[in-house]
Scaffold this motif. Structure first.
Motif, mmCIF file in Angstrom:
data_model
loop_
_atom_site.group_PDB
_atom_site.id
_atom_site.type_symbol
_atom_site.label_atom_id
_atom_site.label_comp_id
_atom_site.label_asym_id
_atom_site.label_seq_id
_atom_site.Cartn_x
_atom_site.Cartn_y
_atom_site.Cartn_z
ATOM 1 N N HIS A 83 0.846 -1.192 0.000
ATOM 2 C CA HIS A 83 0.000 0.000 0.000
ATOM 3 C C HIS A 83 0.884 1.246 0.000
ATOM 4 O O HIS A 83 1.664 1.443 0.918
ATOM 5 C CB HIS A 83 -0.919 -0.001 1.225
ATOM 6 N N HIS A 84 0.724 2.058 -1.043
ATOM 7 C CA HIS A 84 1.594 3.219 -1.207
ATOM 8 C C HIS A 84 0.850 4.548 -1.204
ATOM 9 O O HIS A 84 1.460 5.585 -0.980
ATOM 10 C CB HIS A 84 2.391 3.104 -2.512
ATOM 11 N N MET A 85 -0.436 4.522 -1.494
ATOM 12 C CA MET A 85 -1.199 5.766 -1.605
ATOM 13 C C MET A 85 -2.405 5.722 -0.675
ATOM 14 O O MET A 85 -3.219 4.789 -0.748
ATOM 15 C CB MET A 85 -1.665 5.971 -3.049
ATOM 16 N N ILE A 86 -2.510 6.729 0.174
ATOM 17 C CA ILE A 86 -3.613 6.793 1.128
ATOM 18 C C ILE A 86 -4.956 6.744 0.411
ATOM 19 O O ILE A 86 -5.898 6.119 0.884
ATOM 20 C CB ILE A 86 -3.507 8.078 1.987
ATOM 21 N N GLU A 87 -5.028 7.373 -0.735
ATOM 22 C CA GLU A 87 -6.287 7.444 -1.479
ATOM 23 C C GLU A 87 -6.782 6.062 -1.889
ATOM 24 O O GLU A 87 -7.968 5.883 -2.160
ATOM 25 C CB GLU A 87 -6.130 8.309 -2.739
ATOM 26 N N ARG A 88 -5.902 5.083 -1.923
ATOM 27 C CA ARG A 88 -6.272 3.728 -2.346
ATOM 28 C C ARG A 88 -6.404 2.753 -1.174
ATOM 29 O O ARG A 88 -6.546 1.557 -1.394
ATOM 30 C CB ARG A 88 -5.262 3.203 -3.354
ATOM 31 N N PHE A 89 -6.335 3.256 0.052
ATOM 32 C CA PHE A 89 -6.500 2.378 1.207
ATOM 33 C C PHE A 89 -7.926 1.826 1.210
ATOM 34 O O PHE A 89 -8.889 2.566 1.023
ATOM 35 C CB PHE A 89 -6.271 3.136 2.514
ATOM 36 N N SER A 90 -8.051 0.540 1.472
ATOM 37 C CA SER A 90 -9.379 -0.051 1.621
ATOM 38 C C SER A 90 -9.932 0.312 3.000
ATOM 39 O O SER A 90 -9.178 0.693 3.906
ATOM 40 C CB SER A 90 -9.294 -1.574 1.482
ATOM 41 N N ILE A 91 -11.228 0.178 3.157
ATOM 42 C CA ILE A 91 -11.842 0.458 4.459
ATOM 43 C C ILE A 91 -11.292 -0.492 5.520
ATOM 44 O O ILE A 91 -10.938 -0.038 6.623
ATOM 45 C CB ILE A 91 -13.379 0.418 4.363
#
Length: 142
Positions: free
Chosen positions: A13-21
Motif C-alpha cells: 500500500h503506497h497511496m492513502i487514497e487507495r487504502f481499503s476500508i
C-alpha cells in the motif's frame, strides 16, 4: 521500532487514497495500543500500518490524518470545559495560536515525512534508546 524496521516486507500500500476500508480500520485500531501510558499514538499507528504492509511515507501521512479528529475533539472539549473563562479578547489569541500551530504542524509533518521516506524509523528508534538510557542513568544517580 527496530524490530519492525528489520522485518518489513515489501509494502503493498503506497497511496492513502487507495487504502481499503478494512486497512484504514486496521490502522485505526492500532491506536488502541496508545491507551497504554507512555505509548505514542502516532508511533502505534505508524508501526501498525507498517506491519499491515503500508509504506513508510503513506503510514506516516495517514497517522497524522488520523490525528485530526482526535485533536478537533480534544480542542472542542477543552473549549467547552473552559467556556466560562473565555472572553472575546481571548478568542483572538486562540485564533492566532491555532493558525500558527497549524502552519508549524504542516512544516514539521512535511519534514518528518521526507526524513522517514529516505531514512526510515531506525534513527528515531536509536534516539529514543539513547535518551531513555540517559534518563534512567540520571534517575539512578538521584
Amino acid at each position: 521500532i527496530l524490530i519492525i524496521e528489520r522485518i518489513l516486507k515489501m509494502p503493498h500500500h503506497h497511496m492513502i487514497e487507495r487504502f481499503s476500508i478494512p486497512l484504514a480500520l486496521g490502522i485505526g485500531l492500532c491506536q488502541v495500543v496508545s491507551l497504554i501510558p507512555g505509548v505514542s499514538r502516532a508511533g502505534a499507528t505508524i508501526m501498525g500500518a507498517l506491519l499491515l504492509r503500508v509504506d513508510r511515507k503513506a503510514a506516516t501521512e495517514f497517522s497524522f490524518f488520523l490525528a485530526i479528529p482526535t485533536m478537533i475533539g480534544a480542542t472542542v472539549y477543552d473549549l467547552w470545559k473552559n467556556r466560562h473563562d473565555l472572553t472575546p479578547d481571548g478568542l483572538g489569541v486562540i485564533a492566532v495560536g491555532f493558525v500558527v500551530a497549524f502552519i508549524a504542524a504542516l512544516v514539521v509533518v512535511r519534514v518528518l515525512v521526507g526524513f522517514v521516506s529516505r531514512r526510515g524509523f531506525g534513527p528515531f528508534a536509536w534516539y529514543r534508546i539513547v535518551v531513555g538510557v540517559l534518563m534512567l542513568a540520571l534517575l539512578a544517580t538521584r
